[in-house]
Every structure is written in C-alpha cells, then in structure tokens.
Design an enzyme around this catalytic site. Sequence first.
Site, PDB file in Angstrom:
ATOM      1  N   HIS A   1      43.121   8.827 -22.044  1.00  0.00           N
ATOM      2  CA  HIS A   1      41.756   8.309 -22.104  1.00  0.00           C
ATOM      3  C   HIS A   1      40.973   8.637 -20.846  1.00  0.00           C
ATOM      4  CE1 HIS A   1      43.183   6.236 -25.573  1.00  0.00           C
ATOM      5  NE2 HIS A   1      44.000   5.473 -24.876  1.00  0.00           N
TER       6      HIS A   1
ATOM      7  N   HIS B   1      42.896   6.194 -30.194  1.00  0.00           N
ATOM      8  CA  HIS B   1      44.270   6.704 -30.159  1.00  0.00           C
ATOM      9  C   HIS B   1      44.549   7.541 -31.387  1.00  0.00           C
ATOM     10  CE1 HIS B   1      44.285   2.870 -27.958  1.00  0.00           C
ATOM     11  NE2 HIS B   1      45.078   3.490 -27.136  1.00  0.00           N
TER      12      HIS B   1
END
Lengths: 332, 332, 196, 196
Positions: free
Chosen positions: A57, A219
């Site tokens: 991320h 995700h």
Amino acid sequence: MKKIINAPEDVVPEQLRGMELARPDLLRYMPEANVLVRADAPVEGKVALVSGGGSGHEPAHGGFVGPGMLDAACAGAVFTSPTPDQMLEATKAVDGGAGVFYVVKNYTGDVLNFEMAGELAQAEGIETDYVVVDDDVAVEDSTYTSGRRGIAGTIFVHKIAGAAAEDGKDLAGVKEIAQRVNANVRSMGMALTSCIPPERGEPIFEIADDEMEIGMGIHGEPGTERKKIEPANSVVDELAAKVLGDDVDFTQGEVAVMVNGLGGTPVMELYIAYAHLADVLKREGVNVYRSFVGEYMTSLEMAGFSITLLRLDDEMKGYLDAPCRVAAGRPF
Amino acid sequence: MKKIINAPEDVVPEQLRGMELARPDLLRYMPEANVLVRADAPVEGKVALVSGGGSGHEPAHGGFVGPGMLDAACAGAVFTSPTPDQMLEATKAVDGGAGVFYVVKNYTGDVLNFEMAGELAQAEGIETDYVVVDDDVAVEDSTYTSGRRGIAGTIFVHKIAGAAAEDGKDLAGVKEIAQRVNANVRSMGMALTSCIPPERGEPIFEIADDEMEIGMGIHGEPGTERKKIEPANSVVDELAAKVLGDDVDFTQGEVAVMVNGLGGTPVMELYIAYAHLADVLKREGVNVYRSFVGEYMTSLEMAGFSITLLRLDDEMKGYLDAPCRVAAGRPF
Amino acid sequence: MAAAMEEHRRYLTQLDAAIGDADHGTNMHRGFQAALERLNGADPDTPADVLKAVSMALISKVGGAAGPLYGTAFLRAAGVLGGKGELSAADLAAALEAALEGIKQRGRAEEGQKTIVDALAPAVRAAREAADGGGSPEEVLRSAAEAARKGAEATVEMEAKKGRASYLGKRSIGHQDPGATSTYLLLDAAVRGLEG
Amino acid sequence: MAAAMEEHRRYLTQLDAAIGDADHGTNMHRGFQAALERLNGADPDTPADVLKAVSMALISKVGGAAGPLYGTAFLRAAGVLGGKGELSAADLAAALEAALEGIKQRGRAEEGQKTIVDALAPAVRAAREAADGGGSPEEVLRSAAEAARKGAEATVEMEAKKGRASYLGKRSIGHQDPGATSTYLLLDAAVRGLEG
Ligand SMILES: Nc1ncnc2c1ncn2[C@@H]1O[C@H](COP(=O)(O)OP(=O)(O)O)[C@@H](O)[C@H]1O
Ligand SMILES: Nc1ncnc2c1ncn2[C@@H]1O[C@H](COP(=O)(O)OP(=O)(O)O)[C@@H](O)[C@H]1O
Ligand SMILES: [Mg+2]
Ligand SMILES: [Mg+2]
Ligand SMILES: [Mg+2]
Ligand SMILES: [Mg+2]
C-alpha cells in the site's frame, strides 16, 4: 511478472531498507522487525503513533512516518497484517512514556494482531490504545459482521491524530480526535485492473479489457459490482453519490477531499477525476477546505482510484494544516 | 482502454482544470492556451521560468509550478510539444519585467516551438532565453545528430534554476546555473510495459511478458536494447554503470540522486531499486547529498523507472534545499 | 502438518483469492515452516510444549487473521493438556474444545459465519462424541477430521459475516471458506501423523 | 490536403510508432483540420494568402517537430509567391524551393538524415527540372510528388540523424520516415487537387 524486484520474498525488507537509505534524516529501519521508526524516536513525553498493515500500500504506512505524523510503521508481508511481535518491537522503540496509540484499519487480521500486541505491551508496562478505521462505504455497515474496511481515509487519521500527538495531547485526547476523524470520514474506490502480489505471481482476479470493478478493496478483494467501463465523470458520479449518501452530512461546515490513486493510474487521470468531483461537490453544496490528489494508499500496481471526504471541525483543520515531515510524495 | 477519462481529446484541458481546482492557492489555469501559471503571476522584478512539453508526463510540468520553481507550464497534446502560441501566452502572463527563461527538453519539436515562441516574445519586447536539457545517456551524444533526450534530470533544472530566480538572479545568471545543472546531470531509464496514449487507444509498442526495454524514452520511444527481465539489482547495475560511465565524474563532491517512476510502477519497487542503487554508489565512492524517490516525470501508465545523478556544487546545494511550494507529490 | 500446508498451499490461496486476498495458503505455509524450525531447534518434552511452540511460531510469523486465531487455538489447547505425556481420547477432545473456545473468543465469531469455526465446531462435537463413546485417540481425531471436512464443505453455501469475505456479502456464497478448509487439512494431517 | 491527412492519419501514426512516438498522423490531421477551418472562415484572395493561413494553423495547432517545420515551409512558400493570382510552373518550383530552404534552416537538417528533407529535396529537384523543361504546373507537381514518393521510400534504408528517430541509432534503419511520407502525401494531394 512485470516487476522491478529481486526475489518475491525479499520485497518487504528491501523496500524498507531503501526507504531508510533514501531518507536517513527521517527514518530508521529495524530489520529484525520490519519496522520503520522516526529517526529521533522515542520522543520523550509525546504520545507515539504506530500504524501498519500488509505491505503493498506504499507510501502507506512507512511514507507517513516522521514529525507530525506517525512514529512507527509495521510492515507485514504483502497484503498480510503484520504480527504482534513486530508491533511490540515498534511499540517499545517509540514509547516516550506517554503511551502508544495504534491506528488500525478494520480488517480482522489487523485488528486481532494489534489487539494481541497491545496486550503484550501492557504486560510490559506500556500503556496502549487504538482506533479502528472503517471508512469504506462500499461495504455495508453492521455490528453483526466485521463491518467496513479501512482504506484511504486512514491517512487523514494519521495526519490529524499525528499532529494532535505532536501538539501534546495525551493518549485519551489522541484517541478522541482519531475517533472523531473516523466518524467523519467516508471513502469509496474502483479499479480497472487487478494487482499482482509478488509471491503469487499472477493477478488476484481476472477482469476483461472493457470492465471495471466498483467498490474494490485495497487488497484485491472483489468489489460490489462489476460492469462495463464508463466515462470518468460517470464513475465519479457513482462514487460520490455513495459517499455523500452515507450518514455523514458533508454539506455542513467544510470538508477535506482526497482523490487517491491505487498505484497504476497516472496522475493525469486523478486530476481528471478531481475536476469532475469538484463540480459535483459544488453542485451538492459541499464546501471544500483543502484537497489532496495523489497516491496515498495504493494497492501495488492496481489501476483505479478512491475518493474520500472528511467533514472538518476547527480543531481538525488546525491539525490538518500543521506542518509535518514525511517521505511520502514530497518532491523537494 | 483501461483509463479513467472522458473523451481522449479532452484529457489535457480536463486535467489542467482539475489541477487548478485542487490547488487554487498555487495555480491559475489559462484555458485558451492550456497553460498553468502561478496564482500570483506575474512576480514583479523576478525572472520567470516557463517549461512545458507534451502531456502525459505528469506531475511534470504543471505540478512543479509554484513559488521556488516554475512560473508557468505549457501543456501540449499527449507526447506532443506545445505550440509557440501557447508559449507566448504563458510568457506574457508571467513576465515580471526581468525576462522569461524557458526550460526545454531536447526534442526537435520542443526546441523548435520554444525557439519560435522566443522570437515572437522578443518581437513583443519581452526578453527571453532558454536552456535545452539533454540528460539521457541512453542516446549517443553527437553534435551532428539531434543529440540526447531530456528526461527526469529536467526536474533538477526546474528546482535549482527556479530557486535561483526566486533568489533574484537575472536572466543571464539563471541561464548560467541552468546550464551548469544540465552539464552535471545524467539519467537513464528502463521500461517493463508500454503506455497507451489516449487518442491512440493502444500500446505504442508490443513487449512480451518476460521482456524489458533498456534506455527507453519517456514518450514510448524504443530504447537501446530489448531483453529478458532481470532482477532489480541487475537492472540498477546496468543503468548505474551507464550513468557513472559517462563524462561527469560523480565521485567528486556530492550528488543528488533521483529514482523516478514512469507512472505504472509501484512506490515499493522504486525503493527496492533505490536500496541497491545506494549500495552501488557507496561502492563506487559516490557521496549522496540527498535523494528523491517517487514520480517526477512519468510516461502515462508505463511501468519502469529512471535513475538520475546530479553532481552538486555549493550554490546548487543551497538552491536544491531552498523552500518551494508546488502541487507535485506533496502529501500535506 | 507443515507438509500438509506445503502440499495445499496453492489450493488454500486459490480459495482465498475467490473471496479474500489470496494469501491464506502462503500464510499457513510460512507459519508451519516456522513452527517446524522452532520444533527442530527446541526438542520439546510434552505435547503441550509442542503446541505452545507451534502457537508462538504462528503468532509471530503468520500475521493476517489466521495467525492470531490459530495461534490462540494452539495456545489454549496446550493450556488444558498441562504436563501430560501420552494423550487420551478425552484429552484430545478437551484440547479441541479449548481451541474452539479460543478462536471464538479472539475472533468474536459464531457458527454459520463462514469461518474456521464452521469446521472446528462440528469437529469438536464429533470428537467429544467419539471420546464419550469410548473411541481411541486415533478414532477421536479421525471423526473430528471427518466432521471438519463436512463442515468446511458446508461453508460453500454460507454468506460470510466475519473476516475479509464478509465484505462480499452475498457474493461470498458459492465459495468454500479457506480458513475452514485449512482447519480440516490440519486435522487430517494430525490423523495421518498418528497413522504413519 | 486535409482529406489526405484524414485518410492517412492512422498510417502516418503507425510509421511514427515504429521509430518515433506515434503521433505524426494525429498531429498532421489536427493541423490540417485547423487549416481547413481557418480557410473556410477567411476566404483568402491569393495562393500566398492560402499558404499563409495554412502556415499559421500548422504553427499554432500542430506542435511537435512537424508543426514548426511545415509551418515554416508554407510561410516561406507564401513569401516567394507574393500577390500572384494564377501560378506558373516556375512559381510552383520556386515555392517548393523556398519551402525546402525554410525546413532545412529551421530543422538544421540535410539530406540523408531520414527526415522531411529526404522527400522534399528530390521533389524540388524534379519540380525544377520539369519547370525548366517547359512542363505545365500540373506536370511540375506530379513529378515533384513522384520524386517525393521515391525519396520517402528511400528513407527506409537510412539511419536517422535528426528528430526523435535519431535516438534509435541503427535501430531506425528499416522503417520509412513518417515526415518524409507525409510530405509525399501532401504533394500527392496537391496533384489530385489540381486534377479533380
Ligand atoms: N473472526 C473470525 N473468526 C474465525 N475465523 C476467521 C475470522 N475472520 C477470518 N477468519 C478465517 O480466516 C480466514 C482467512 O485467513 P487469512 O487469509 O490467512 O487472513 P486474511 O483474511 O487476513 O488474509 C478466513 O477464511 C476465515 O476462515
Ligand atoms: N530536424 C528536422 N528536420 C526536418 N525534419 C525533421 C526534423 N526532425 C524531425 N523531422 C521530421 O518530423 C517527423 C516527426 O514529426 P512528428 O511525429 O509530428 O513530431 P515529433 O517527433 O515531435 O513527435 C519525422 O518523421 C521527421 O521527418
Ligand atoms: Mg491477508
Ligand atoms: Mg510527438
Ligand atoms: Mg487472506
Ligand atoms: Mg511523432
């Protein structure tokens, strides 16, 4: 697999080392624990902020470590929550005697691991507390289920709670404002492509060349709807309607706006989306205080973006504007 | 085509409008000319810096407009140099009486158009001058040919010449330091994927899933070699060897280092590359003064990166560190 | 068990890709590799020591949801076994019960929410029944594994209410839960361990 | 000419994709559309006025290398024609010569560098020869276009020394130059214009 990496199992430590080497003025890397801490940690007498989550991320969360934001970031394997051991190491490294505050995104793994870390830290005499961020309106809210995901809105919690801690608030005060930010922040995203976790070596999901996924998680979790690609303005309309239609009334006061790229989307497209979002907000009577367009919370090379609105009060505005020094995105 | 856009022919004006709306404190958009100027332009008595080029390289160049860097950026169609008309409009909007300085990347189109703009501006009584940046060592240097391309090293020219102008240098002084930066900056890039210009709607070139292109240009121009993908460290070795092997001796004094993402490459991979680059530089006796890892000069959604080294002197260091306020990449 | 996780790594990850984030196999494999290393180094005395070592390895190496959940399960199971050497059928049933309690507490999950609990809860019931009916330790484990398999299969029809799959709402229906499946595979590996 | 650029837009862009940046067709199309609009609005008196209007449209709308180069060419051609109404064969040859000079000056290019010059220079020689030999204006243009076609084809074997293709070095060999090709197509369109 089109990646600039060495071995898939080394991506996390290598990138953390790279961050320390690139910003030794800001960051110290604890290799045993895959943790980045502020170079000057611990800061005596200040509540320390620790966040973390699966890797992939970036710039979250290591890119937001520095004066005025986080004291430490724990990096898990790609898309996998870090472990309590790592969090405990981070906690011990940054504790300045005023307690340690965890900013946790609402995923079962993150919550459980941070909870265990808090128990371990408390057993060692360090006071801890935490906030669970759940800003993603794509997921239906319910106390019976795991509830909503934490996505890009988390960055506003880092910034505002970080500035509050820097300002000298105590653990309870930091928690209060972190919860206040979470109560007033809502996000939603979409994706055009899947990403490829390095250890997996192939896309998480297949998506046709003319399709997009609405309400995508960061995700690679499937979203709420798969459909034909639409013009940017229609996509923004749809995301904005969902965010504005949720339970925060954004027409009151002023808001901070974020258009967050998921990693594979060029800056150009983020500004195209922002142009229309600004029009929509104006039409809906939402007053923009400041806006943030760029990559804050990505999903490897996924193409797509999310929009986030945060309703501000005066205290939040002050902390949003307070200076900070972090590695993420700063050109000079 | 996996893009967050409306009509391909609208991407340039829409994104410029988006930038103005997102950063009204910094930017003013001149829609007739597709130009972004500093919100407070013209700055009386200051040499004004104007850059520009084809679109698709965001945040370059509009993202570098602001106090301490550029006064204006002219945006051409995607990958196509802007026209003299646009440049003339920009020149007139930012001229504060001390002359206007153009930072031009060495592409035939950019050079010819800026030259014509300079002639037009001079005809209107505005003094102009320019530097042509050619930092890409992938291309063989020669006075007989067009010479080398200008790529990410251009951003260091923006920063240092911009700070020099802010500091009060006159047109000749700004030109001198801009040329000095150009003489000391070298870059080279690679790509894993092609990008897709919106009006074209398909990749500029085909590249197999296990191939990479070394010495890639930022407009999808083919590079110097196509080969099988290698580990990040080998790729960095190869690029660094080319940059270090060129005619600037980077072991003297200190250098600024940039690892620049081309748009589709995640932040994670840029730091993985930087980790090894730092090791290589250390081994080769190169002293790093500061480093910059992120997206500065992209090529739409192309996956890949470039590395840039700039040999600094004391004056350049001062200007590199001088404050600036621009839209590119700033998180808060 | 480590071998089972190695063998089924891609399968579990594949299940997780459908309704989660495609890492369950990798996570479990990493955890049980670490457990194996820890055990090879430590040479533990009692079954409880083995379980404790596995628990520590899982907690410190797995991350995600599975790490703390399975870690807690092994820890609680170790707790009820104390210093015992040879385990009786009743011991095994009690250990499984403690494991289930630990997971339910940590994960705040109940049966029917498409989680580990949906494999482990029926396994515990079957184990208890087998133990109460005078079954051997091997029979206890075998019936637990068999019930876990059925339980895991039954998750296909469930809508996830906990964990990452819950974000999908109704779209989670039609896929088998990775965590429930790994529970079955672990119990199955335990049976094979006893047999072999 | 605008129609020709419309027709061959993808072809030119395709050529540019091989050794440049895949925009030459789009650029030329945008420029000649703008020229068409300008002419429709203006109703110019003389051929020179037409060329001047086209030049301005190209300079202000095309960008890239082609914009200033072709813009300069049309401007210079307009320059030598002055206020003339009907153009003679000699006028045409002189206009093409001036255009070539303009492009060479602006682009600092010579023949053999795989550019527009490699189509335009032979075209100018052929035009001059035809005019000197007493050919009609139509014959002048036709032989110019024919020479330009051959010139453009001859660029296939050349190594680019100017423009974007020069970055490729030897890898530019084997591809036809987009700018030389658009020069041929423009002359060819002029011929058709006279014929039709
Ligand atoms: N609250 C919970 N209680 C019990 N089991 C859970 C809970 N949340 C998730 N699980 C189990 O964890 C599994 C996912 O594990 P894993 O993929 O390793 O973690 P993550 O979801 O963090 O990627 C799910 O399939 C589910 O069986
Ligand atoms: N210096 C030059 N002199 C003459 N023609 C040139 C020169 N540089 C480039 N060209 C021509 O311009 C063409 C490319 O035009 P175009 O694609 O529109 O511009 P750009 O290269 O800026 O994208 C080349 O094919 C070549 O024929
Ligand atoms: Mg996970
Ligand atoms: Mg071009
Ligand atoms: Mg998972
Ligand atoms: Mg071109």
